[in-house]
Design a protein around this motif. Sequence first.
Motif, short mmCIF file in Angstrom:
data_model
loop_
_atom_site.label_atom_id
_atom_site.label_comp_id
_atom_site.label_asym_id
_atom_site.label_seq_id
_atom_site.Cartn_x
_atom_site.Cartn_y
_atom_site.Cartn_z
N GLN A 21 7.53 -1.63 -15.62
CA GLN A 21 8.14 -2.97 -14.66
C GLN A 21 7.24 -2.75 -13.27
N ARG A 22 6.24 -1.85 -12.87
CA ARG A 22 6.13 -2.11 -11.47
C ARG A 22 4.84 -0.93 -11.23
N ILE A 23 4.71 -1.61 -9.89
CA ILE A 23 3.57 -1.05 -9.11
C ILE A 23 4.07 0.70 -8.30
N LEU A 24 4.00 1.27 -8.31
CA LEU A 24 4.52 3.08 -8.15
C LEU A 24 3.58 3.21 -7.23
N VAL A 25 5.14 4.43 -6.06
CA VAL A 25 4.48 3.90 -5.08
C VAL A 25 3.77 5.80 -4.97
N LEU A 26 3.03 5.89 -4.56
CA LEU A 26 2.47 7.59 -3.95
C LEU A 26 2.68 8.01 -2.83
N ASP A 27 3.20 8.95 -2.33
CA ASP A 27 3.15 9.23 -0.58
C ASP A 27 1.81 9.10 -0.39
N GLY A 28 1.78 9.78 1.47
CA GLY A 28 0.66 10.19 1.81
C GLY A 28 0.35 11.55 2.23
N GLU A 314 -1.17 -4.12 3.98
CA GLU A 314 -2.26 -5.87 4.02
C GLU A 314 -3.47 -5.68 3.16
N THR A 315 -4.00 -5.36 3.49
CA THR A 315 -5.03 -5.18 2.95
C THR A 315 -5.28 -4.39 0.96
N LEU A 316 -4.37 -3.86 0.75
CA LEU A 316 -3.08 -3.20 -0.01
C LEU A 316 -2.56 -3.99 -1.35
N ARG A 317 -2.28 -5.19 -0.24
CA ARG A 317 -1.04 -5.88 -1.09
C ARG A 317 -2.26 -6.87 -1.69
N GLU A 318 -3.42 -7.54 -1.09
CA GLU A 318 -4.23 -7.87 -1.76
C GLU A 318 -4.57 -7.45 -3.32
N LEU A 324 -5.18 -5.20 -9.35
CA LEU A 324 -6.54 -3.86 -9.49
C LEU A 324 -4.78 -2.66 -9.86
N LEU A 325 -3.75 -3.10 -9.50
CA LEU A 325 -3.36 -1.37 -9.53
C LEU A 325 -1.61 -1.41 -10.51
N ASN A 326 -1.65 -0.35 -11.03
CA ASN A 326 -0.30 0.49 -10.99
C ASN A 326 -0.04 1.57 -10.41
N ILE A 327 -0.17 2.56 -8.81
CA ILE A 327 -0.11 3.05 -8.80
C ILE A 327 -1.05 3.16 -7.33
N VAL A 328 0.10 3.15 -6.07
CA VAL A 328 -0.23 2.60 -4.88
C VAL A 328 -0.23 3.99 -3.64
N GLY A 329 -0.96 3.86 -2.54
CA GLY A 329 -0.67 5.01 -1.86
C GLY A 329 -1.12 5.13 -0.63
N GLY A 330 -1.27 6.56 0.03
CA GLY A 330 -2.41 6.83 0.67
C GLY A 330 -2.74 8.16 0.96
N CYS A 331 -4.20 8.67 1.59
CA CYS A 331 -4.58 9.82 1.75
C CYS A 331 -4.73 10.19 3.63
N ALA A 345 4.90 -3.91 1.35
CA ALA A 345 3.53 -5.20 0.73
C ALA A 345 3.77 -5.04 -0.56
N VAL A 346 4.02 -4.28 -1.94
CA VAL A 346 3.38 -4.31 -3.10
C VAL A 346 4.81 -4.42 -3.98
N ALA A 347 6.36 -4.88 -3.20
CA ALA A 347 6.79 -4.98 -3.95
C ALA A 347 7.50 -5.72 -5.27
N ASP A 348 7.13 -7.41 -4.69
CA ASP A 348 7.31 -8.01 -5.66
C ASP A 348 6.69 -8.69 -6.23
N LEU A 349 5.62 -7.64 -6.05
CA LEU A 349 3.92 -8.38 -7.01
C LEU A 349 4.07 -7.31 -8.26
N PRO A 350 3.81 -8.30 -9.84
CA PRO A 350 3.74 -7.54 -10.76
C PRO A 350 2.53 -5.79 -10.78
N PRO A 351 2.72 -4.81 -11.80
CA PRO A 351 1.47 -4.50 -12.01
C PRO A 351 -0.02 -4.80 -12.72
#
Length: 362
Positions: A21-28, A314-318, A324-331, A345-351
């Motif tokens: 359904q959406r891009i899932l967000v991983l923690d930092g 902004e970069t990861l929204r692009e 390119l993404l199904n899961i996004v977060g930070g290290c 930033a990714v809430a309104d974008l499809p996976p």
Amino acid sequence: MKALPWLDPSRAEALLRQLEQRILVLDGAMGTMIQRHDLQEADYRGERFADGHDRLVRDDGGAQGAGHDQKGNNDLLSLTRPDLVRDIHAAYLDAGADLVETNTFNSTAISLADYHLQHLVRELNREGARLARDACAAVQAATPERPRFAVGVLGPTSRTASISPDVNDPGFRAVDFDELVAVYREAAEGLAEGGADALMVETVFDTLNAKAALFAIEATFDGLGARLPVMISGTITDASGRTLSGQTAEAFWYSLRHARPLSVGLNCALGAKELRPHVEALSGVAECHVSAHPNAGLPNAFGEYDETPQDMAETLREFAQSGLLNIVGGCCGTTPDHIRAIAEAVADLPPRRLPAHLEAAA
């Protein structure tokens, strides 16, 4: 051979539905947040290890104790400061994370040997998973329509099965495949016991190490008679665009695709801008979901990370806009502020969807 059932079908199926359904967000970063507390030796030891040994082990026998300095042993905080670890998980969940990683990056016998605490492997993984799962359950209780997931982390260890640590003896190895399988299986069993919703082989710099981890995970599943979703995340070590063991992102995928992971991705070492071409390459060939959790830019002269939440988002929204993404977060260097900005930033974008040539072959 019949495929093993899910260990917890309701949570596994919920994770699969969310990914559709959406891009899932991983923690930092866990370490970045721990560093903010300026912990000292006594904080790491807590009451249990205050006397220089493990009070719960009657015969410390040297290796059973904690006579070695423990400052910096962040995984130990799951036992001595569980409140702190739980609060960090909660902060990331409040910032919008759907998945939180367990505080177990170094919870293998190889890594814990540096602190003389190998006997804690199973306990640290079990308690690390339990803390993350409890944090997810607490947040999900308030928002049942949006499930949260605890990801059991298996770090790379400090040894490599493919490369000699001795430049004068290129044939030497500090660890072999069977040793890695044994230490990874012990950790994986603890993570499953603690209630992890998925397992992630993370920050892979040596593909042979990852193969050992995946073999150990399958052995763990066989022992349980059930399985968990498996995630894989490698690390491109420098501008060469390769892992430490010499593989491009595409080669990394083809070496591990036999494991049929839930996701494959890249994390650490590079900032989002530097990681982009490699995530794009992986996205073009991977037959599963793709993840990215880069550092907050490249470290500065003081070893700190300067990229702001807004810049990183902004970069990861692009990335997401480019499919390119199904899961996004930070290290490294990322905080709840980074995760909040990324989630927005990714809430309104499809996976990401499978590339056309892969969909046709599916």
